[in-house]
Design an enzyme around this catalytic site. Structure first.
Site, mmCIF file in Angstrom:
data_model
loop_
_atom_site.group_PDB
_atom_site.id
_atom_site.type_symbol
_atom_site.label_atom_id
_atom_site.label_comp_id
_atom_site.label_asym_id
_atom_site.label_seq_id
_atom_site.Cartn_x
_atom_site.Cartn_y
_atom_site.Cartn_z
ATOM 1 N N ARG A 92 -196.738 15.883 -44.741
ATOM 2 C CA ARG A 92 -195.719 14.921 -44.282
ATOM 3 C C ARG A 92 -195.543 13.724 -45.220
ATOM 4 O O ARG A 92 -194.996 12.700 -44.817
ATOM 5 C CB ARG A 92 -196.012 14.445 -42.862
ATOM 6 N N LYS A 120 -184.786 10.319 -56.236
ATOM 7 C CA LYS A 120 -184.178 11.585 -55.814
ATOM 8 C C LYS A 120 -185.100 12.713 -56.254
ATOM 9 O O LYS A 120 -185.479 12.781 -57.424
ATOM 10 C CB LYS A 120 -182.829 11.781 -56.499
ATOM 11 N N GLU A 157 -177.301 11.293 -70.805
ATOM 12 C CA GLU A 157 -177.435 10.397 -69.636
ATOM 13 C C GLU A 157 -177.373 8.921 -70.074
ATOM 14 O O GLU A 157 -176.919 8.060 -69.316
ATOM 15 C CB GLU A 157 -178.738 10.672 -68.867
ATOM 16 N N LYS A 200 -179.769 1.596 -63.936
ATOM 17 C CA LYS A 200 -180.002 2.490 -62.803
ATOM 18 C C LYS A 200 -180.747 1.758 -61.685
ATOM 19 O O LYS A 200 -180.433 1.923 -60.506
ATOM 20 C CB LYS A 200 -180.773 3.744 -63.234
ATOM 21 N N GLU A 203 -177.636 6.531 -51.610
ATOM 22 C CA GLU A 203 -176.330 7.013 -52.079
ATOM 23 C C GLU A 203 -175.276 7.096 -50.985
ATOM 24 O O GLU A 203 -174.649 8.137 -50.766
ATOM 25 C CB GLU A 203 -176.481 8.382 -52.765
ATOM 26 N N ARG A 223 -174.087 4.014 -55.381
ATOM 27 C CA ARG A 223 -174.938 4.882 -56.207
ATOM 28 C C ARG A 223 -174.192 6.112 -56.713
ATOM 29 O O ARG A 223 -174.590 6.727 -57.706
ATOM 30 C CB ARG A 223 -176.201 5.282 -55.421
ATOM 31 N N ASN A 282 -173.162 9.684 -60.603
ATOM 32 C CA ASN A 282 -172.784 11.099 -60.700
ATOM 33 C C ASN A 282 -171.648 11.336 -61.689
ATOM 34 O O ASN A 282 -171.134 12.452 -61.783
ATOM 35 C CB ASN A 282 -172.377 11.648 -59.328
ATOM 36 N N HIS A 321 -171.167 14.663 -63.419
ATOM 37 C CA HIS A 321 -172.021 15.665 -62.770
ATOM 38 C C HIS A 321 -171.246 16.642 -61.885
ATOM 39 O O HIS A 321 -171.761 17.703 -61.544
ATOM 40 C CB HIS A 321 -173.120 14.980 -61.952
ATOM 41 N N HIS A 363 -172.519 20.063 -62.948
ATOM 42 C CA HIS A 363 -173.303 20.970 -62.106
ATOM 43 C C HIS A 363 -172.623 22.335 -61.995
ATOM 44 O O HIS A 363 -173.287 23.369 -61.970
ATOM 45 C CB HIS A 363 -173.502 20.375 -60.705
ATOM 46 N N HIS A 394 -178.597 20.654 -68.803
ATOM 47 C CA HIS A 394 -178.050 19.628 -67.927
ATOM 48 C C HIS A 394 -177.260 18.547 -68.693
ATOM 49 O O HIS A 394 -176.104 18.263 -68.371
ATOM 50 C CB HIS A 394 -179.194 18.999 -67.127
HETATM 51 N N1 LIG Z 1 -183.891 13.137 -59.827
HETATM 52 C C1 LIG Z 1 -182.877 12.638 -60.497
HETATM 53 O O1 LIG Z 1 -182.368 11.561 -60.190
HETATM 54 C C2 LIG Z 1 -182.357 13.384 -61.681
HETATM 55 C C3 LIG Z 1 -181.493 12.747 -62.595
HETATM 56 C C4 LIG Z 1 -181.081 13.441 -63.719
HETATM 57 C C5 LIG Z 1 -181.512 14.746 -63.947
HETATM 58 N N2 LIG Z 1 -182.337 15.347 -63.039
HETATM 59 C C6 LIG Z 1 -182.830 16.711 -63.253
HETATM 60 O O2 LIG Z 1 -183.669 16.714 -64.403
HETATM 61 C C7 LIG Z 1 -183.708 18.028 -64.932
HETATM 62 C C8 LIG Z 1 -183.616 17.974 -66.428
HETATM 63 O O3 LIG Z 1 -184.698 17.220 -66.932
HETATM 64 P P1 LIG Z 1 -185.227 17.408 -68.435
HETATM 65 O O4 LIG Z 1 -184.070 17.442 -69.363
HETATM 66 O O5 LIG Z 1 -186.293 16.427 -68.651
HETATM 67 O O6 LIG Z 1 -185.756 18.923 -68.403
HETATM 68 P P2 LIG Z 1 -187.184 19.615 -68.447
HETATM 69 O O7 LIG Z 1 -188.139 19.017 -67.513
HETATM 70 O O8 LIG Z 1 -186.890 21.085 -68.319
HETATM 71 O O9 LIG Z 1 -187.719 19.351 -69.928
HETATM 72 C C9 LIG Z 1 -187.014 19.878 -71.017
HETATM 73 C C10 LIG Z 1 -187.944 20.612 -71.997
HETATM 74 O O10 LIG Z 1 -188.708 19.646 -72.724
HETATM 75 C C11 LIG Z 1 -190.090 20.012 -72.717
HETATM 76 N N3 LIG Z 1 -190.824 18.745 -72.862
HETATM 77 C C12 LIG Z 1 -191.010 17.780 -71.935
HETATM 78 N N4 LIG Z 1 -191.624 16.705 -72.485
HETATM 79 C C13 LIG Z 1 -191.842 17.013 -73.782
HETATM 80 C C14 LIG Z 1 -192.422 16.314 -74.889
HETATM 81 N N5 LIG Z 1 -192.843 15.038 -74.765
HETATM 82 N N6 LIG Z 1 -192.501 16.937 -76.075
HETATM 83 C C15 LIG Z 1 -192.036 18.227 -76.225
HETATM 84 N N7 LIG Z 1 -191.453 18.918 -75.238
HETATM 85 C C16 LIG Z 1 -191.351 18.318 -74.033
HETATM 86 C C17 LIG Z 1 -190.259 20.749 -71.423
HETATM 87 O O11 LIG Z 1 -191.381 21.616 -71.462
HETATM 88 C C18 LIG Z 1 -188.948 21.532 -71.332
HETATM 89 O O12 LIG Z 1 -189.028 22.711 -72.094
HETATM 90 C C19 LIG Z 1 -182.578 18.793 -64.273
HETATM 91 O O13 LIG Z 1 -183.106 19.677 -63.332
HETATM 92 C C20 LIG Z 1 -181.771 17.714 -63.572
HETATM 93 O O14 LIG Z 1 -181.123 18.180 -62.410
HETATM 94 C C21 LIG Z 1 -182.763 14.692 -61.915
HETATM 95 ZN ZN LIG Z 2 -178.030 14.050 -64.679
#
Ligand SMILES: NC(=O)c1ccc[n+]([C@@H]2O[C@H](COP(=O)([O-])OP(=O)(O)OC[C@H]3O[C@@H](n4cnc5c(N)ncnc54)[C@H](O)[C@@H]3O)[C@@H](O)[C@H]2O)c1
Ligand SMILES: [Zn+2]
Length: 364
Positions: A123, A145, A187, A229, A239, A243, A247, A250, A254, A266
């Site tokens: 929980r 999020k 971003e 942010k 949101e 907020r 997006n 997005h 998406h 992404h």
């Molecule tokens: N929660 C939110 O508010 C929010 C906002 C924006 C995006 N997102 C989500 O985030 C995700 C994308 O995140 P991302 O781009 O970080 O992707 P990811 O976590 O897949 O990382 C991208 C790649 O980088 C590698 N990696 C990570 N750190 C590294 C480092 N220091 N050195 C070498 N390689 C490294 C990972 O192994 C992976 O292969 C999506 O799912 C998206 O929907 C969420």
């Molecule tokens: Zn994003």
């Protein structure tokens, strides 16, 4: 630098963000106070562990016994319920209870999955974030999020739970592949377009320094994005209004991720989505051609796609948008840029009008 996101509740709680070149070293000290006697369970992206795990242990990140470090493969297709169950069972078997905390180390996938798990494990237990991609450092680790994808769409299961603390060290970016740096820059450009013209100009003028991962340049873009942010999240945590500006790009982004089975990443999809929103805005007479060109140009500098592959049909994109949770009612709903540093919310665009925009960008 430290940024606090002050949130409501009784007693009011705060999400603390530490940003700096010495943050990795400061983790053990900061955690000691913040954990308040809880035992920490570390959820690492296994690829990041192989690059940074040794260093973290050498720096004294607290791990008392086996089982407190849990690795998982963290690609976008792993952002699903099966990973949540896998990690939850590892936690149970390692003895994690309600008096534990989760620390996520990795990119946005790790942060979203581990954050989601923390919010439902027994929980809910506290979560800490150590983002290691630029995208996670400027965006996903902040704001609370969490979530996982379904085959039907992105982030369809999720919660809001603010991380207790976020530790952002640009040193991690040294090992990040160029392609992933680009995802984060998308971003950053989004943040600048939403509300920071100074950041926009900095990115326009400093792409070489950022590409070379010069610490000052990275810190500049990380701090500016986090500040923007955090201000928005503080004003509208769940949101219900403001907020939604985050997006930008997005809605179409998406849809493109889903329709390409996540082959397109992404950040790249968000870049194309921003160009689509700006093109729509220009067609409606709300954005000048010059600003649309600046957006396309900054995206091209970074190698981000600004056109939609012809293999993706405009109707398929419109249908995907209608099934996305960002929809409001029946009409399409958009965050639209009106100039660099200013966006508006616009509801009531009809499918036909928007299909024309998508076709003008190359969609089939
Ligand atoms: N929660 C939110 O508010 C929010 C906002 C924006 C995006 N997102 C989500 O985030 C995700 C994308 O995140 P991302 O781009 O970080 O992707 P990811 O976590 O897949 O990382 C991208 C790649 O980088 C590698 N990696 C990570 N750190 C590294 C480092 N220091 N050195 C070498 N390689 C490294 C990972 O192994 C992976 O292969 C999506 O799912 C998206 O929907 C969420
Ligand atoms: Zn994003």
């Amino acid at each position: 630098m430290k940024v606090d996101i002050a949130l409501g509740g009784t007693p009011p709680h705060v999400s603390e963000i530490f940003i700096g070149e010495d943050v990795m070293e400061a983790v053990p000290g900061a955690l000691e106070g913040a954990l308040g006697g809880r035992s920490a369970y570390w959820i690492w992206d296994e690829a990041v562990w192989s690059l940074w795990g040794r260093k973290a242990l050498d720096l004294g990140w607290p791990v008392q016994r086996e089982g407190q470090v849990i690795l998982f493969t963290a690609t976008e297709p792993d952002k699903r319920l099966a990973s949540v169950e896998f990690l939850a069972r590892r936690l149970v078997n390692a003895g994690a209870g309600r008096d534990s905390a989760i620390i996520a180390v990795g990119g946005g996938v790790t942060g979203d999955v581990a954050g989601f798990l923390a919010s439902i494990y027994m929980r809910g237990i506290p979560c800490f974030q150590v983002p290691t991609t630029l995208l996670a450092q400027v965006d996903s680790s902040i704001g609370g999020k969490t979530g996982v994808d379904l085959p039907e769409g992105k982030n369809l299961l999720g919660t809001f739970q603010q991380p207790k603390q976020v530790y952002i060290d640009p040193g991690f970016i040294a090992t990040l592949p160029d392609e992933e740096l680009r995802q984060g820059m998308s971003e950053v450009i989004k943040s600048a377009m939403i509300g920071d013209e100074v950041l926009w100009k900095f990115v326009e003028n400093s792409s070489d320094a950022i590409r070379k991962r010069e610490p000052d340049a990275l810190l500049r873009v990380i701090c500016a994005s986090c500040l923007l942010k955090s201000r928005i999240v503080q004003a509208d945590e769940k949101e219900s209004g403001r907020r939604r500006v985050l997006n930008l790009g997005h809605t179409v982004g998406h849809a493109l991720e889903k329709l390409t089975g996540f082959r397109l990443k992404h950040g790249d999809c968000v870049a194309t989505g921003m160009v689509a929103a700006a093109t729509l805005s220009h067609r409606l007479g709300k954005m000048q051609a010059e600003d649309l060109e600046r957006l396309e140009s900054i995206c091209r500098t970074w190698g981000m796609p600004v056109r939609i592959p012809a293999s993706i049909g405009s109707q398929a994109i419109v249908d995907a948008i209608h099934s996305d949770k960002k929809r409001i009612g029946e009409k399409l709903h958009f965050i639209m840029p009106v100039r660099i540093g200013k966006v508006i919310e616009f509801t009531g665009i009809d499918d036909g009008e928007f299909s024309k925009v998508l076709k003008s960008l190359g969609a089939g």
